[in-house]
Write a protein that holds these residues in place. Structure first.
Motif: not given
Length: 261
Positions: A198-213
């Motif tokens: 599920n690469f769309t969701n995977s990218k979404f959560y990775l982008d969120q990670f990049s915003k906070v860490s």
């Protein structure tokens, strides 16, 4: 002066002296009977525990141990001090003593969420995943625990080790519902969805990670693989360059080099 008048004056002087002496004695008695200051033993115990934990954060195990033992002298059933000693033993790789002290702290105070979370994390590191899950499930149900999101994060990681991926996914989302700024929950979800393709969701959560860490080897390597799926060459190259510059000796960079050859 008449004799009766002299006698009266003498009696007045003697009475005045007696009054002064009586006042001085009274003052002395008041001073010596002043109550001794009451020592708040519970406050002193907590102070030593907090000091011990502070030293642990600085990796000063001996100073930490000294304060935990001082707390135990004030209260030999101090669950906080015993939990502290368990952490000291853990840092010293004395895992048998660490386990014993964690269990002792929880026997004294079963609702001690901090000690139970610490014990669960300890069991996870010992690869005792089923035992860790049991402890962390108890902490996760304690809605008064101010670090409940961290206990849930530990629980989700444990569930992954037990191949309970669906439960882990729900647990990590629960972490984010409590505190959206927990980086590792985002990264774990990004990884789960990548494994599920599920690469769309995977990218979404990775982008969120990049915003906070800040980027980690794991997040950069995941980013490279996601951008390859979407054929975004520029973003893939950006992740690869960051991995090479920031973490050139990581296992993830070695994996990237194998795929780039």
């Amino acid at each position: 002066m008449p004799s009766w008048h002299k006698s009266s004056m003498l009696m007045i002087k003697r009475y005045a002296v007696l009054v002064v002496v009586s006042w001085l004695v009274s003052a002395c008695v008041t001073t010596t009977n002043r109550p001794e200051p009451v020592i708040d033993l519970k406050k002193a115990e907590v102070t030593h525990i907090q000091a011990g934990l502070g030293y642990l954060r600085q990796s000063d195990k001996e100073s930490a141990r000294r304060h935990f033992y001082k707390a135990l002298k004030l209260n030999d059933r101090s669950a906080g001090a015993i939990n502290g000693l368990a952490l000291v033993h853990q840092l010293e790789n004395d895992y048998q003593e660490a386990d014993k002290h964690f269990r002792k702290a929880l026997a004294i105070e079963p609702d001690f969420a901090l000690a139970r979370n610490n014990y669960g994390a300890f069991l996870y590191r010992q690869e005792r995943y089923q035992d860790a899950e049991k402890q962390l499930q108890i902490v996760a149900q304690d809605f008064t625990y101010d670090r409940r999101s961290m206990a849930l994060l530990n629980l989700g990681r444990t569930q992954l080790k037990l191949n309970k991926t669906d439960l882990a996914e729900k647990t990590f989302k629960q972490v984010l519902s409590i505190n959206f700024r927990v980086p590792m929950a985002h990264l774990e979800l990004a990884d789960i969805y990548f494994q599920q393709k599920n690469f769309t969701n995977s990218k979404f959560y990775l982008d969120q990670f990049s915003k906070v860490s800040r980027p980690s080897p794991r997040s950069l390597w995941l980013g490279i693989r996601i951008e390859r799926i979407f054929e975004n060459k520029d973003k893939e190259a950006s992740y690869a360059l960051a991995l090479k510059n920031l973490h050139p000796y990581s296992a993830e960079y070695l994996e990237y080099k194998k795929t780039a050859e």
